[in-house]
Design a protein around this motif. Structure first.
Motif, PDB file in Angstrom:
ATOM      1  N   ASN A 150       1.289  49.181 -14.039  1.00 13.64           N
ATOM      2  CA  ASN A 150       0.959  50.280 -14.949  1.00 13.64           C
ATOM      3  C   ASN A 150       1.537  50.107 -16.349  1.00 13.64           C
ATOM      4  N   VAL A 151       1.947  48.872 -16.653  1.00  8.75           N
ATOM      5  CA  VAL A 151       2.430  48.534 -17.993  1.00  8.75           C
ATOM      6  C   VAL A 151       1.629  47.319 -18.441  1.00  8.75           C
ATOM      7  N   ASP A 152       0.890  47.459 -19.552  1.00  7.17           N
ATOM      8  CA  ASP A 152       0.074  46.323 -19.967  1.00  7.17           C
ATOM      9  C   ASP A 152       0.956  45.204 -20.522  1.00  7.17           C
ATOM     10  N   LYS A 153       0.358  44.061 -20.783  1.00 10.21           N
ATOM     11  CA  LYS A 153       1.124  42.879 -21.180  1.00 10.21           C
ATOM     12  C   LYS A 153       1.807  43.034 -22.537  1.00 10.21           C
ATOM     13  N   ASN A 154       1.392  44.037 -23.316  1.00  4.42           N
ATOM     14  CA  ASN A 154       2.060  44.342 -24.590  1.00  4.42           C
ATOM     15  C   ASN A 154       3.203  45.340 -24.419  1.00  4.42           C
ATOM     16  N   GLY A 155       3.388  45.858 -23.206  1.00  3.60           N
ATOM     17  CA  GLY A 155       4.463  46.806 -22.938  1.00  3.60           C
ATOM     18  C   GLY A 155       4.032  48.261 -22.938  1.00  3.60           C
ATOM     19  N   ASP A 156       2.774  48.549 -23.264  1.00  5.76           N
ATOM     20  CA  ASP A 156       2.303  49.939 -23.303  1.00  5.76           C
ATOM     21  C   ASP A 156       2.217  50.518 -21.893  1.00  5.76           C
ATOM     22  N   VAL A 157       2.786  51.718 -21.727  1.00  9.54           N
ATOM     23  CA  VAL A 157       2.815  52.396 -20.436  1.00  9.54           C
ATOM     24  C   VAL A 157       1.526  53.192 -20.260  1.00  9.54           C
ATOM     25  N   CYS A 158       0.922  53.044 -19.086  1.00  8.68           N
ATOM     26  CA  CYS A 158      -0.317  53.758 -18.783  1.00  8.68           C
ATOM     27  C   CYS A 158      -0.104  54.595 -17.523  1.00  8.68           C
ATOM     28  N   ILE A 159       0.249  55.861 -17.748  1.00  7.75           N
ATOM     29  CA  ILE A 159       0.362  56.813 -16.642  1.00  7.75           C
ATOM     30  C   ILE A 159      -0.304  58.111 -17.074  1.00  7.75           C
ATOM     31  N   SER A 160      -0.752  58.869 -16.102  1.00  4.38           N
ATOM     32  CA  SER A 160      -1.526  60.086 -16.358  1.00  4.38           C
ATOM     33  C   SER A 160      -0.839  61.046 -17.311  1.00  4.38           C
ATOM     34  N   ILE A 161       0.445  61.259 -17.125  1.00  3.94           N
ATOM     35  CA  ILE A 161       1.165  62.248 -17.923  1.00  3.94           C
ATOM     36  C   ILE A 161       1.116  61.925 -19.423  1.00  3.94           C
ATOM     37  N   LEU A 162       0.866  60.669 -19.775  1.00  2.00           N
ATOM     38  CA  LEU A 162       0.792  60.271 -21.188  1.00  2.00           C
ATOM     39  C   LEU A 162      -0.638  60.166 -21.706  1.00  2.00           C
ATOM     40  N   HIS A 163      -1.609  60.549 -20.881  1.00  2.00           N
ATOM     41  CA  HIS A 163      -3.010  60.529 -21.328  1.00  2.00           C
ATOM     42  C   HIS A 163      -3.349  61.827 -22.047  1.00  2.00           C
ATOM     43  N   GLU A 164      -4.239  61.730 -23.020  1.00  2.00           N
ATOM     44  CA  GLU A 164      -4.649  62.904 -23.805  1.00  2.00           C
ATOM     45  C   GLU A 164      -5.032  64.050 -22.874  1.00  2.00           C
ATOM     46  N   PRO A 165      -4.755  65.299 -23.273  1.00  2.00           N
ATOM     47  CA  PRO A 165      -5.063  66.449 -22.418  1.00  2.00           C
ATOM     48  C   PRO A 165      -6.565  66.637 -22.228  1.00  2.00           C
ATOM     49  N   GLY A 166      -6.897  67.360 -21.181  1.00  2.00           N
ATOM     50  CA  GLY A 166      -8.293  67.706 -20.934  1.00  2.00           C
ATOM     51  C   GLY A 166      -8.919  66.900 -19.821  1.00  2.00           C
ATOM     52  N   GLU A 167     -10.237  66.944 -19.790  1.00  2.00           N
ATOM     53  CA  GLU A 167     -11.005  66.253 -18.752  1.00  2.00           C
ATOM     54  C   GLU A 167     -10.962  64.740 -18.950  1.00  2.00           C
ATOM     55  N   ASP A 168     -10.884  64.023 -17.850  1.00  2.00           N
ATOM     56  CA  ASP A 168     -10.962  62.566 -17.852  1.00  2.00           C
ATOM     57  C   ASP A 168     -12.443  62.191 -17.819  1.00  2.00           C
ATOM     58  N   LYS A 169     -12.914  61.491 -18.840  1.00  2.00           N
ATOM     59  CA  LYS A 169     -14.346  61.173 -18.899  1.00  2.00           C
ATOM     60  C   LYS A 169     -14.803  60.293 -17.740  1.00  2.00           C
ATOM     61  N   TYR A 170     -13.861  59.624 -17.067  1.00  2.58           N
ATOM     62  CA  TYR A 170     -14.217  58.788 -15.920  1.00  2.58           C
ATOM     63  C   TYR A 170     -14.073  59.534 -14.594  1.00  2.58           C
ATOM     64  N   GLY A 171     -13.520  60.748 -14.649  1.00  3.17           N
ATOM     65  CA  GLY A 171     -13.370  61.560 -13.445  1.00  3.17           C
ATOM     66  C   GLY A 171     -12.272  61.095 -12.509  1.00  3.17           C
ATOM     67  N   TYR A 172     -11.397  60.220 -12.973  1.00  4.92           N
ATOM     68  CA  TYR A 172     -10.342  59.687 -12.114  1.00  4.92           C
ATOM     69  C   TYR A 172      -9.159  60.654 -12.014  1.00  4.92           C
ATOM     70  N   GLU A 173      -8.804  61.291 -13.155  1.00  2.00           N
ATOM     71  CA  GLU A 173      -7.637  62.164 -13.187  1.00  2.00           C
ATOM     72  C   GLU A 173      -8.058  63.623 -13.356  1.00  2.00           C
TER      73      GLU A 173
END
Length: 169
Positions: A81-104
């Motif tokens: 859940n950390v890309d090769k550049n070090g960026d963290v990708c977890i739900s709590i840090l995703h923009e608020p609102g609906e997930d356009k992919y319907g995953y979260e």
């Protein structure tokens, strides 16, 4: 925001000072910039990351708390859940609102009630329990699923050693 709004008090949660959360420390990178923080995360016990000292930066947007900060590991870390550049990708840090992919679900994403403490608790949980279904680092996720006790474990151990050597530079 009201004129009486004290940004410094808002960013520096009194809760964090009164009841520090085990496993990390956080503070401003520069006393003159409330929007950039440095955090040190201690690898959680009983995980492959145990003993590591991982440095990361939290960068808050000007409209925080309406939008989430970005988090980037400065210390090299091998994690699904950390890309090769070090960026963290977890739900709590995703923009608020609906997930356009319907995953979260919206409640899993950023909410203005989140604080540095809740972010860091989520990141520490992420280290202990990666989400291989939604990887930011596909190679790490593949190794985590297929060779967790082999190549994945070796790469994480290398990152832990390196983090210990560079923790206080």
């Amino acid at each position: 925001m009201p004129k009486s709004f004290d940004k410094k008090k808002f960013f520096f949660s009194t809760e964090l000072n009164k009841n520090p959360v085990e496993g990390f420390s956080a503070g401003l990178i520069d006393d003159n910039d409330l929007y950039r923080w440095e955090v040190l995360i201690i690898g959680p016990p009983d995980t492959l990351y145990e003993g590591g000292v991982f440095k990361a930066h939290l960068t808050f947007p000007k409209d925080y708390p309406l939008r989430p900060p970005k988090m980037k590991f400065i210390t090299e870390i091998w994690h699904p859940n950390v890309d090769k550049n070090g960026d963290v990708c977890i739900s709590i840090l995703h923009e608020p609102g609906e997930d356009k992919y319907g995953y979260e679900k919206p409640e899993e994403r950023w909410l203005p009630i989140h604080t540095v403490e809740t972010i860091m608790i989520s990141v520490i949980s992420m280290l202990a329990d990666p989400n291989g279904d939604s990887p930011a680092n596909v190679d790490a996720a593949k190794e985590w699923r297929e060779d967790r006790n082999g190549e994945f474990k070796r790469k994480v151990a290398r990152c832990v050693r390196k983090s210990q050597e560079t923790a206080f530079e």
